[in-house]
Design an enzyme around this catalytic site. Structure first.
Site, mmCIF file in Angstrom:
data_model
loop_
_atom_site.group_PDB
_atom_site.id
_atom_site.type_symbol
_atom_site.label_atom_id
_atom_site.label_comp_id
_atom_site.label_asym_id
_atom_site.label_seq_id
_atom_site.Cartn_x
_atom_site.Cartn_y
_atom_site.Cartn_z
ATOM 1 N N HIS A 40 0.839 -1.202 0.000
ATOM 2 C CA HIS A 40 0.000 0.000 0.000
ATOM 3 C C HIS A 40 0.873 1.252 0.000
ATOM 4 O O HIS A 40 0.662 2.165 -0.808
ATOM 5 C CB HIS A 40 -0.919 -0.035 1.236
ATOM 6 C CG HIS A 40 -1.765 1.173 1.416
ATOM 7 N ND1 HIS A 40 -3.141 1.128 1.351
ATOM 8 C CD2 HIS A 40 -1.462 2.471 1.669
ATOM 9 C CE1 HIS A 40 -3.628 2.344 1.560
ATOM 10 N NE2 HIS A 40 -2.625 3.172 1.753
ATOM 11 N N GLU A 41 1.834 1.294 0.917
ATOM 12 C CA GLU A 41 2.690 2.477 1.010
ATOM 13 C C GLU A 41 3.654 2.571 -0.175
ATOM 14 O O GLU A 41 3.912 3.661 -0.684
ATOM 15 C CB GLU A 41 3.446 2.484 2.341
ATOM 16 C CG GLU A 41 2.550 2.475 3.576
ATOM 17 C CD GLU A 41 1.461 3.532 3.584
ATOM 18 O OE1 GLU A 41 1.620 4.602 2.956
ATOM 19 O OE2 GLU A 41 0.427 3.294 4.237
ATOM 20 N N HIS A 75 1.973 4.253 -3.085
ATOM 21 C CA HIS A 75 1.964 5.723 -3.006
ATOM 22 C C HIS A 75 3.257 6.302 -3.585
ATOM 23 O O HIS A 75 3.224 7.268 -4.351
ATOM 24 C CB HIS A 75 1.798 6.183 -1.559
ATOM 25 C CG HIS A 75 0.411 6.052 -1.023
ATOM 26 N ND1 HIS A 75 -0.682 6.681 -1.576
ATOM 27 C CD2 HIS A 75 -0.059 5.341 0.034
ATOM 28 C CE1 HIS A 75 -1.761 6.387 -0.877
ATOM 29 N NE2 HIS A 75 -1.410 5.563 0.102
#
Length: 177
Positions: free
Chosen positions: A78-79, A82
């Site tokens: 998820h990170e 980004h």
């Protein structure tokens, strides 16, 4: 604030999945990316954060230790997504969990795109203060927001009725129990 040490074997698991997903992104996007810095300084109920310009991922050590497998499988990609979205698309006009991020998660990193985690947060949740509004809803403010209200630096509004939140009166009987 107490520093929580993440065992070396967990740090190694985090780096293994990070490197696997980074290699997958490099292959699918046909470009290379430097390995982001990873640290374990995230606090509170947030599982992780991506610092775009620093090319850094911050992970919550408590939530990692308590939810190891799911945390590593979901939060790390998820990170990373980004960071990759920032590198590929820039920042202007890009929503944090918008179509570019969802595409990066699903089609590049091959992970289900979920905006938030569903980990139990009782061990990391800080003290809250109860506030009320005109529509009689109860709102819980963090100690940081509560202190800003006390210092007169900020007011918070109910999203439903738009009224300023007022701290609930604390009865003496409630504090004696």
């Amino acid at each position: 604030m107490k520093t929580i040490r993440v065992p070396l074997f967990l740090q190694q698991q985090v780096m293994r999945i990070l490197r696997e997903k980074l290699a997958l992104a490099e292959h699918k996007l046909e470009q290379s990316f430097s390995e982001p810095t990873v640290n374990y300084k995230q606090r509170g109920t947030t599982a992780g954060s991506a610092y775009l310009k620093e090319w850094e991922i911050r992970l919550n050590p408590s939530l990692l230790i308590e939810n190891t497998e799911q945390f590593i499988d979901e939060v790390v990609p998820h990170e990373l997504a980004h960071l990759l979205v920032f590198h590929v698309f820039g920042r202007k006009g890009i929503a944090p969990h918008g179509k570019e991020w969802k595409w990066m998660m699903q089609h590049v990193l091959e992970v289900t795109a979920k905006r938030t985690h569903n980990f139990a947060v009782t061990t990391v949740k800080s003290r809250t203060f109860r506030y009320r509004c005109a529509c009689e809803m109860t709102h819980e403010l963090t100690i940081r927001r509560h202190n800003k209200v006390l210092r007169g630096e900020n007011q918070y509004l109910c999203r439903k009725c738009g009224e300023v939140l007022k701290q609930e009166e604390i009865s003496i009987a409630a504090t004696e129990n």
